[in-house]
Design an enzyme around this catalytic site. Structure first.
Site, PDB file in Angstrom:
ATOM      1  N   TYR A   1       0.784  -1.133  -0.090  1.00 33.30           N
ATOM      2  CA  TYR A   1       0.027  -0.047   0.073  1.00 33.30           C
ATOM      3  C   TYR A   1       0.932   0.999  -0.129  1.00 33.30           C
ATOM      4  CZ  TYR A   1      -2.726   3.701   2.075  1.00 33.30           C
ATOM      5  OH  TYR A   1      -3.228   4.952   2.243  1.00 33.30           O
TER       6      TYR A   1
HETATM    7  C1  UGA Z   1      -3.912   4.089   8.457  1.00 31.67           C
HETATM    8  C2  UGA Z   1      -4.796   4.122   7.321  1.00 31.67           C
HETATM    9  O1  UGA Z   1      -5.602   2.916   7.531  1.00 31.67           O
HETATM   10  C3  UGA Z   1      -4.155   4.318   6.047  1.00 31.67           C
HETATM   11  O2  UGA Z   1      -4.804   4.165   4.915  1.00 31.67           O
HETATM   12  C4  UGA Z   1      -3.367   5.510   5.787  1.00 31.67           C
HETATM   13  O3  UGA Z   1      -2.552   5.537   4.778  1.00 31.67           O
HETATM   14  C5  UGA Z   1      -2.224   5.129   7.185  1.00 31.67           C
HETATM   15  O4  UGA Z   1      -3.226   5.228   8.512  1.00 31.67           O
HETATM   16  C6  UGA Z   1      -1.271   6.505   7.236  1.00 31.67           C
HETATM   17  O5  UGA Z   1      -1.189   6.892   8.095  1.00 31.67           O
HETATM   18  O6  UGA Z   1      -0.453   6.221   6.304  1.00 31.67           O
HETATM   19  P1  UGA Z   1      -2.900   2.405  10.246  1.00 31.67           P
HETATM   20  O7  UGA Z   1      -1.877   3.186  11.017  1.00 31.67           O
HETATM   21  O8  UGA Z   1      -2.603   1.097   9.922  1.00 31.67           O
HETATM   22  O9  UGA Z   1      -3.275   3.127   8.768  1.00 31.67           O
HETATM   23  O10 UGA Z   1      -4.161   2.880  10.923  1.00 31.67           O
HETATM   24  P2  UGA Z   1      -5.255   1.760  12.103  1.00 31.67           P
HETATM   25  O11 UGA Z   1      -5.991   0.991  11.081  1.00 31.67           O
HETATM   26  O12 UGA Z   1      -6.149   3.048  12.663  1.00 31.67           O
HETATM   27  O13 UGA Z   1      -4.235   1.019  12.940  1.00 31.67           O
HETATM   28  C7  UGA Z   1      -3.543   1.526  13.611  1.00 31.67           C
HETATM   29  C8  UGA Z   1      -2.841   0.370  14.314  1.00 31.67           C
HETATM   30  O14 UGA Z   1      -3.809  -0.414  15.239  1.00 31.67           O
HETATM   31  C9  UGA Z   1      -2.279  -0.417  13.602  1.00 31.67           C
HETATM   32  O15 UGA Z   1      -0.640  -0.936  14.550  1.00 31.67           O
HETATM   33  C10 UGA Z   1      -2.962  -1.814  13.488  1.00 31.67           C
HETATM   34  O16 UGA Z   1      -2.070  -2.986  13.525  1.00 31.67           O
HETATM   35  C11 UGA Z   1      -3.778  -1.644  14.905  1.00 31.67           C
HETATM   36  N1  UGA Z   1      -5.089  -2.283  14.660  1.00 31.67           N
HETATM   37  C12 UGA Z   1      -5.778  -2.184  13.994  1.00 31.67           C
HETATM   38  C13 UGA Z   1      -5.427  -3.654  16.051  1.00 31.67           C
HETATM   39  O17 UGA Z   1      -4.755  -3.635  16.750  1.00 31.67           O
HETATM   40  N2  UGA Z   1      -6.462  -4.087  15.757  1.00 31.67           N
HETATM   41  C14 UGA Z   1      -7.498  -3.566  14.845  1.00 31.67           C
HETATM   42  O18 UGA Z   1      -8.408  -4.138  14.809  1.00 31.67           O
HETATM   43  C15 UGA Z   1      -7.074  -2.735  13.636  1.00 31.67           C
END
Ligand code: UGA
Length: 319
Positions: free
Chosen positions: A149
């Protein structure tokens, strides 16, 4: 004269379109309404944009008539894309290339020909940094994505910069750091955590919970877009848009427990490939050049998201 928002049915696109209409703009929104998450949520996002000054076009940027779409358009906010860091492996990668790279390149080609265009704001991502070498990470630090991504978001950002350099397409790229708040996509962490808590189901935590994100509230992201659109910065510019809250997921769960007034059940599962250990963006450049700074801290923002989901009933979504 009008403004075009791509991805207008999505989380950031719809919030931006609402704000633009409220500010008196004529807004065209385009979205292909993919089923990556419940399409009913996207329809609800569209329904919340006042219709009198909003025209919706249901189309895919990869086959839409972009010259027609850009006729009379002065500003494009390019929010469309295939999101989701953790799903971008394997066969799904083709969707990321189509929606993030090919669609952006096609839009940039059309932008070259668009006579009235004075700004194209691209929604880039903190995922371009991967596990960064230094924190807070600056725009000049080496981008080295950790997920497919992130590779596609970086490729599209680089396309914006090189269309700016070669053809004076007036691009500005904003690297969003994990956006949250009311309306957040249902596959993202806070939305999933809050819905699980409200349903009294276990929260699924990937890895140790010690991963850190620089969470950024959606209204602050919208404001950064408006400032980028108004500014005279050099085409091809790139800015971090980071909320300034380097917070671990374990800390997020503590804050949420405080908001809810109770502890949650947490189901710890393995860390997911592509997930970075930490993000933290330096916001000096955007503060100095665009006068932007984050206005919503993580506690207030989490409370707003909790309140909106606990009151939203069927709009709480599925993912
Ligand atoms: C988010 C967005 O989904 C992306 O589209 C974006 O580009 C990215 O931010 C960015 O800043 O560039 P992410 O940081 O993975 O990605 O955001 P979240 O889905 O809110 O996850 C945050 C953290 O929580 C991650 O470490 C993930 O593994 C964790 N998580 C997520 C869990 O522990 N449980 C869940 O059910 C979902």
């Amino acid at each position: 004269m009008s403004v075009l928002v791509t991805g207008a049915a999505g989380f950031v696109g719809s919030a931006l379109a609402r704000r633009l209409v409220a500010a008196g703009e004529e807004v065209i929104g385009v979205d292909s309404l993919t089923d990556y998450y419940d399409v009913a949520l996207k329809h609800a996002n569209l329904a919340a944009i006042p219709a009198a000054h909003f025209t919706f076009v249901n189309a895919d940027l990869n086959d839409a008539d972009l010259d027609e779409l850009l006729a009379g358009v002065t500003v494009v906010f390019h929010e469309a894309g295939q999101p989701g860091v953790r799903k971008s492996w394997g066969r799904d990668f083709a969707d990321y290339v189509d929606a993030n790279v090919l669609a952006t390149q096609r839009l940039l080609e059309a932008a070259r020909r668009a006579p009235d265009l004075r700004r194209l704001v691209y929604a880039s991502s903190s995922s371009v940094y991967g596990d960064a070498e230094t924190y807070p990470t600056r725009e000049v630090d080496l981008p080295r994505p950790l997920s497919p991504y992130g590779v596609t978001k970086l490729a599209a950002e680089q396309l914006c910069t090189l269309y700016a350099k070669n053809f004076a397409v007036p691009t500005v790229s904003l690297r969003y750091f994990t956006v949250y708040g009311p309306g957040q996509r249902p596959d993202m962490a806070f939305n999933r955590f809050i819905r699980a808590a409200l349903a009294d189901a276990p929260i699924e935590l990937y890895g140790t919970g010690e991963q850190v994100r620089d969470f950024t509230y959606v209204d602050d992201i919208v404001e950064a877009n408006l400032r980028a659109a108004r500014s005279e910065v050099e085409p091809g510019s790139v800015f971090n848009v980071s909320g300034g809250s380097s917070t671990s997921i374990n800390e997020v769960l503590d804050i949420l427990a405080g908001v809810a007034g109770r502890e949650f059940r947490v189901n710890r599962t393995a860390a997911v490939a592509g997930d970075v250990r930490r993000t933290g963006g330096a916001a000096d450049r955007i503060r100095e050049v665009l006068g932007w700074r984050p206005t919503v801290d993580i506690e207030s923002g989490l409370r707003a998201q909790w309140d909106s989901l606990s009151g939203a009933g069927s709009l709480a979504g599925k993912a």
